[in-house]
Design a protein around this motif. Structure first.
Motif, PDB file in Angstrom:
ATOM      1  N   UNK A 279       7.541  -7.567  -0.454  1.00 18.71           N
ATOM      2  CA  UNK A 279       9.011  -7.922  -0.437  1.00 18.71           C
ATOM      3  C   UNK A 279       9.875  -6.661  -0.054  1.00 18.71           C
ATOM      4  N   UNK A 280       9.529  -5.564  -0.589  1.00 16.80           N
ATOM      5  CA  UNK A 280      10.554  -4.372  -0.526  1.00 16.80           C
ATOM      6  C   UNK A 280       9.925  -3.471   0.828  1.00 16.80           C
ATOM      7  N   UNK A 281       8.740  -4.096   1.411  1.00 17.05           N
ATOM      8  CA  UNK A 281       8.414  -3.088   2.551  1.00 17.05           C
ATOM      9  C   UNK A 281       8.459  -3.574   3.985  1.00 17.05           C
ATOM     10  N   UNK A 282       8.988  -4.961   3.817  1.00 18.24           N
ATOM     11  CA  UNK A 282       9.205  -5.535   5.088  1.00 18.24           C
ATOM     12  C   UNK A 282      10.207  -6.409   5.077  1.00 18.24           C
ATOM     13  N   UNK A 283      11.176  -6.504   5.936  1.00 20.38           N
ATOM     14  CA  UNK A 283      12.446  -7.268   5.866  1.00 20.38           C
ATOM     15  C   UNK A 283      12.208  -8.631   5.994  1.00 20.38           C
ATOM     16  N   UNK A 284      11.246  -9.196   6.476  1.00 14.95           N
ATOM     17  CA  UNK A 284      10.825 -10.644   6.542  1.00 14.95           C
ATOM     18  C   UNK A 284       9.776 -11.016   5.483  1.00 14.95           C
ATOM     19  N   UNK A 285       9.449  -9.906   4.773  1.00 12.36           N
ATOM     20  CA  UNK A 285       8.426 -10.279   3.704  1.00 12.36           C
ATOM     21  C   UNK A 285       7.045 -10.393   4.109  1.00 12.36           C
ATOM     22  N   UNK A 286       6.784  -9.939   5.225  1.00 12.60           N
ATOM     23  CA  UNK A 286       5.301 -10.151   6.026  1.00 12.60           C
ATOM     24  C   UNK A 286       4.306  -9.447   5.199  1.00 12.60           C
ATOM     25  N   UNK A 287       3.441  -9.893   5.004  1.00 12.14           N
ATOM     26  CA  UNK A 287       2.286  -9.394   4.368  1.00 12.14           C
ATOM     27  C   UNK A 287       1.303  -8.767   5.300  1.00 12.14           C
ATOM     28  N   UNK A 288       0.223  -7.610   5.013  1.00 12.82           N
ATOM     29  CA  UNK A 288      -0.902  -7.075   5.684  1.00 12.82           C
ATOM     30  C   UNK A 288      -1.732  -8.052   5.945  1.00 12.82           C
ATOM     31  N   UNK A 289      -2.340  -8.100   7.133  1.00 13.97           N
ATOM     32  CA  UNK A 289      -3.668  -8.547   7.575  1.00 13.97           C
ATOM     33  C   UNK A 289      -4.565  -7.343   7.492  1.00 13.97           C
ATOM     34  N   UNK A 290      -5.948  -7.525   7.653  1.00 14.51           N
ATOM     35  CA  UNK A 290      -6.671  -6.535   7.379  1.00 14.51           C
ATOM     36  C   UNK A 290      -6.725  -5.373   8.651  1.00 14.51           C
ATOM     37  N   UNK A 291      -6.291  -5.772   9.884  1.00 12.56           N
ATOM     38  CA  UNK A 291      -6.105  -5.023  10.833  1.00 12.56           C
ATOM     39  C   UNK A 291      -5.068  -3.973  10.462  1.00 12.56           C
ATOM     40  N   UNK A 292      -3.824  -4.422   9.973  1.00 12.29           N
ATOM     41  CA  UNK A 292      -2.680  -3.832   9.668  1.00 12.29           C
ATOM     42  C   UNK A 292      -3.104  -2.702   8.679  1.00 12.29           C
TER      43      UNK A 292
ATOM     44  N   UNK B   4     -10.568  -3.170   2.407  1.00  9.80           N
ATOM     45  CA  UNK B   4     -10.303  -4.326   1.821  1.00  9.80           C
ATOM     46  C   UNK B   4      -9.073  -4.369   0.717  1.00  9.80           C
ATOM     47  N   UNK B   5      -9.235  -3.205  -0.147  1.00 11.22           N
ATOM     48  CA  UNK B   5      -8.416  -3.076  -1.224  1.00 11.22           C
ATOM     49  C   UNK B   5      -6.754  -2.817  -0.868  1.00 11.22           C
ATOM     50  N   UNK B   6      -6.764  -2.122   0.027  1.00 10.98           N
ATOM     51  CA  UNK B   6      -5.354  -1.830   0.606  1.00 10.98           C
ATOM     52  C   UNK B   6      -4.900  -3.262   1.039  1.00 10.98           C
ATOM     53  N   UNK B   7      -5.508  -3.913   1.863  1.00 10.16           N
ATOM     54  CA  UNK B   7      -5.293  -5.055   2.462  1.00 10.16           C
ATOM     55  C   UNK B   7      -4.860  -6.155   1.515  1.00 10.16           C
ATOM     56  N   UNK B   8      -5.840  -6.330   0.365  1.00  8.05           N
ATOM     57  CA  UNK B   8      -5.381  -7.115  -0.900  1.00  8.05           C
ATOM     58  C   UNK B   8      -4.106  -6.856  -1.497  1.00  8.05           C
ATOM     59  N   UNK B   9      -3.859  -5.795  -1.680  1.00  9.54           N
ATOM     60  CA  UNK B   9      -2.620  -5.023  -2.396  1.00  9.54           C
ATOM     61  C   UNK B   9      -1.487  -5.588  -1.400  1.00  9.54           C
ATOM     62  N   UNK B  10      -1.563  -5.330  -0.053  1.00 12.22           N
ATOM     63  CA  UNK B  10      -0.275  -5.500   0.637  1.00 12.22           C
ATOM     64  C   UNK B  10      -0.085  -6.938   1.217  1.00 12.22           C
ATOM     65  N   UNK B  11      -1.141  -7.885   0.710  1.00 11.13           N
ATOM     66  CA  UNK B  11      -1.040  -9.291   1.325  1.00 11.13           C
ATOM     67  C   UNK B  11      -0.482  -9.805   0.169  1.00 11.13           C
ATOM     68  N   UNK B  12      -0.004  -9.516  -0.870  1.00  9.20           N
ATOM     69  CA  UNK B  12       0.674  -9.740  -1.996  1.00  9.20           C
ATOM     70  C   UNK B  12       2.163 -10.086  -1.802  1.00  9.20           C
ATOM     71  N   UNK B  13       2.767 -10.985  -1.656  1.00 13.46           N
ATOM     72  CA  UNK B  13       4.189 -11.224  -1.552  1.00 13.46           C
ATOM     73  C   UNK B  13       4.837 -10.380  -2.190  1.00 13.46           C
ATOM     74  N   UNK B  14       4.573 -10.096  -3.392  1.00 12.00           N
ATOM     75  CA  UNK B  14       5.547  -9.188  -4.378  1.00 12.00           C
ATOM     76  C   UNK B  14       5.442  -7.793  -4.194  1.00 12.00           C
ATOM     77  N   UNK B  15       4.370  -7.379  -3.381  1.00 13.89           N
ATOM     78  CA  UNK B  15       4.267  -5.932  -3.043  1.00 13.89           C
ATOM     79  C   UNK B  15       4.968  -5.988  -1.905  1.00 13.89           C
TER      80      UNK B  15
END
Length: 172
Positions: A36-49, A23-34
Motif C-alpha cells: 500500500x505504501x509502495x505502489x499508488x494503485x496498491x499493486x502487489x508483486x508477482x514472482x517476475x517482479x 519466493x520470500x521477496x515475492x510473498x512479502x510484496x504480494x501482501x497488500x499491507x506491504x
C-alpha cells in the motif's frame, strides 16, 4: 571496509540475494499491507517482479557499491525483509521493507541504525537521504529515530512522501 551485505546487528544480518529468496521477496510484496505504501494503485508483486527487483539491486551493488539486500534473523535464518542503500536522484537513499509478520518487533529500527552506522563508517559521503509515504507513520518514525530530519515533501511513484536527510556532522 565492511561490505554492506556483511552488516550484522544484535538480531539481524544482511545477506546477498540467493535464488531461493525470490519466493520470500515475492510473498512479502504480494501482501497488500506491504504494497500500500509502495505502489499508488496498491499493486502487489508477482514472482517476475520480485526477480526483477533482485536483479536491479544486484546491479546497483555492482555499479555503486550499495543496494538492497535480504534481511535474515540471526537466530534461525528467517527472512525478515529487505534493506540497504540505493542511488536516488544523485543521493544515497536508505530503504527498508519488512514482511508483515515481522512488523512491530523493532526490526526496522534495528536495521536502520545498523545501516546508518555502516554508512558513515564505510562511505565517504557526508549525508544520505530517506523518504516515506506521508501516511506511513511507522516508517517515518524509524527515520526520525535514527536522527534524520525532515527536508521537504515530494512525489515518489505517484504518491506523496516526506523526505529526510542525515548529515555526518549531525552524529558528531
Amino acid at each position: 571496509m565492511i561490505p554492506l551485505h556483511a552488516l550484522e546487528t544484535e538480531r539481524l544480518r544482511l545477506v546477498p540475494w540467493r535464488d531461493e529468496l525470490v519466493d520470500a521477496l515475492w510473498a512479502m510484496h504480494a501482501n497488500p499491507l506491504v504494497a500500500r505504501y509502495l505502489d499508488a494503485q496498491g499493486r502487489v508483486y508477482d514472482r517476475a517482479k520480485a526477480a526483477e527487483r533482485i536483479a536491479g539491486w544486484r546491479l546497483e551493488y555492482a555499479e555503486h557499491g550499495m543496494g538492497k539486500f535480504a534481511i535474515e534473523r540471526q537466530s534461525d535464518g528467517a527472512f525478515i525483509g529487505r534493506a540497504g542503500f540505493s542511488p536516488f536522484e544523485g543521493e544515497s537513499e536508505i530503504g527498508y521493507s519488512l514482511a508483515h509478520e515481522h512488523w512491530g518487533q523493532g526490526y526496522a529500527s534495528e536495521i536502520a541504525v545498523g545501516l546508518r552506522d555502516w554508512f558513515f563508517a564505510n562511505r565517504p559521503d557526508d549525508k544520505f537521504i530517506g523518504f516515506a509515504h506521508m501516511d506511513n507513520t511507522a516508517s517515518r518514525r524509524v527515520l526520525q529515530k535514527i536522527g534524520m530530519t525532515e527536508t521537504h515533501q515530494g512525489v515518489v511513484a505517484d504518491m506523496p512522501h516526506q523526505f529526510y536527510i542525515l548529515r555526518r556532522e549531525q552524529l558528531a
